[in-house]
Design an enzyme around this catalytic site. Sequence first.
Site, mmCIF file in Angstrom:
data_model
loop_
_atom_site.group_PDB
_atom_site.id
_atom_site.type_symbol
_atom_site.label_atom_id
_atom_site.label_comp_id
_atom_site.label_asym_id
_atom_site.label_seq_id
_atom_site.Cartn_x
_atom_site.Cartn_y
_atom_site.Cartn_z
ATOM 1 N N ASP A 130 -8.689 -17.075 9.312
ATOM 2 C CA ASP A 130 -9.893 -18.038 9.390
ATOM 3 C C ASP A 130 -10.505 -18.381 8.061
ATOM 4 O OD1 ASP A 130 -9.608 -17.628 12.277
ATOM 5 O OD2 ASP A 130 -11.171 -16.068 12.283
ATOM 6 N N VAL A 184 1.092 -1.217 -0.166
ATOM 7 C CA VAL A 184 0.020 -0.202 -0.025
ATOM 8 C C VAL A 184 0.919 1.198 -0.075
ATOM 9 C CG1 VAL A 184 -1.438 1.292 1.374
ATOM 10 C CG2 VAL A 184 -2.079 -1.087 1.140
ATOM 11 N N THR A 217 -7.409 -12.574 6.961
ATOM 12 C CA THR A 217 -7.900 -13.221 8.314
ATOM 13 C C THR A 217 -7.370 -14.809 8.209
ATOM 14 O OG1 THR A 217 -9.430 -14.240 9.417
ATOM 15 C CG2 THR A 217 -10.084 -13.622 7.523
ATOM 16 N N GLY A 220 -3.431 -35.713 6.858
ATOM 17 C CA GLY A 220 -3.927 -37.188 6.753
ATOM 18 C C GLY A 220 -4.613 -37.583 8.046
ATOM 19 N N GLY A 240 -10.194 -9.182 8.731
ATOM 20 C CA GLY A 240 -11.307 -9.790 8.431
ATOM 21 C C GLY A 240 -12.476 -9.268 8.869
HETATM 22 O O1 F6P Z 1 -9.949 -14.292 13.745
HETATM 23 C C1 F6P Z 1 -8.737 -14.895 13.955
HETATM 24 C C2 F6P Z 1 -8.578 -15.630 15.292
HETATM 25 O O2 F6P Z 1 -7.212 -16.123 15.648
HETATM 26 C C3 F6P Z 1 -9.663 -16.712 15.207
HETATM 27 O O3 F6P Z 1 -9.145 -18.078 14.610
HETATM 28 C C4 F6P Z 1 -9.486 -16.976 17.026
HETATM 29 O O4 F6P Z 1 -10.662 -17.514 17.381
HETATM 30 C C5 F6P Z 1 -9.338 -15.434 17.570
HETATM 31 O O5 F6P Z 1 -8.841 -14.714 16.405
HETATM 32 C C6 F6P Z 1 -8.820 -15.109 18.805
HETATM 33 O O6 F6P Z 1 -9.106 -13.996 19.163
HETATM 34 P P1 F6P Z 1 -8.390 -12.970 20.207
HETATM 35 O O7 F6P Z 1 -6.870 -12.619 19.688
HETATM 36 O O8 F6P Z 1 -9.090 -12.027 20.560
HETATM 37 O O9 F6P Z 1 -8.480 -14.058 21.434
#
Ligand code: F6P
Length: 308
Positions: A112, A8, A110, A170, A87
């Site tokens: 996730d 950026v 993210t 696996g 995210g």
């Molecule tokens: O959204 C990313 C993430 O790592 C999730 O996989 C996890 O549940 C969450 O953040 C943890 O959040 P915090 O850092 O607020 O505990």
Amino acid sequence: MNAAIRAVIRTGQARGVNTWGVYQGYSGLIEGNFKRLGTRDMGSIIQRGGTVLGSARCPEFQTEEGVELAIRRLHGSGIDGLVVIGGNGSQTGANELRKMGFPVVGVASTIDNDLYGSDVTIGVDTALNVALNAIDNLKVTASSHRRALLVEVMGRKCGYLALMAGIAGGAEAIVLPEIEAVPEQVAERIQDSYDRGKPHAIVVVAEGAKYNAEGLCRYFREHGLLHGFEFRSTVLGYVQRGAVPTCADRLLGTRLGSEAAEQIIAGNAGVLVGVCKGELTTTPLEEVVVGKKPLDPWFLKAADMLAR
Ligand code: F6P
């Protein structure tokens, strides 16, 4: 995320635009925690995990007053466009800024991989590789001691990390939030592995599943479900974040960050930059915040078939 930040800033500079960094996410935005950043400030950050700008969960930004204050801070510093890397929570905030008329472009990031508007998000590949490494290591203990190991991975309410790490690692069984697991069936799967002479069983469990790894172990114990294998649970937790980013993640961050800068400079704000079917895409933020990204049915089917 550092690859995206770097892209950026450097794209902005190449286009003759003044560039700033906002520190500590939305709380830094509310506090006016900004710093002018140029090309040289971005040296040697592409190989670092996390974000050099810091990050924060910020309840205040979930209020109208918080968003208004942030916009006043931005205007006060002469900033007229913002790139938000993050995210679902971050893009929901970006959409609030858009609704109040501030030009903002999102970058899909993210671990996730649950964000609508991009097939893959920054951080997923690195987090998956960390989880895989752990699974490979755990398999050694599982085989040496003839154990069933239940490995819990992150992902909030999304089973993407568990599904992919389970297939690539696996695993004998994968437990996801999207498909309600019946503990008896998971136990049956593990028992079947034992009965067929396997030296171990690996079960990858998503943290958002109805029963997490410890919950399943407790259920097995209380109902006397497993015979043969001893069983244990391991929660990978925050270890999955912060690793040295993989090549795929550095390239994705670079691509999305640079394109986000191009979009905001061109005046195409209010969108999320992502990658769909290999191509760069923009999706309106108002669609991103309500859209759902289901798990790929091909992988779901394959996971079940290949776990034998
Ligand atoms: O959204 C990313 C993430 O790592 C999730 O996989 C996890 O549940 C969450 O953040 C943890 O959040 P915090 O850092 O607020 O505990």
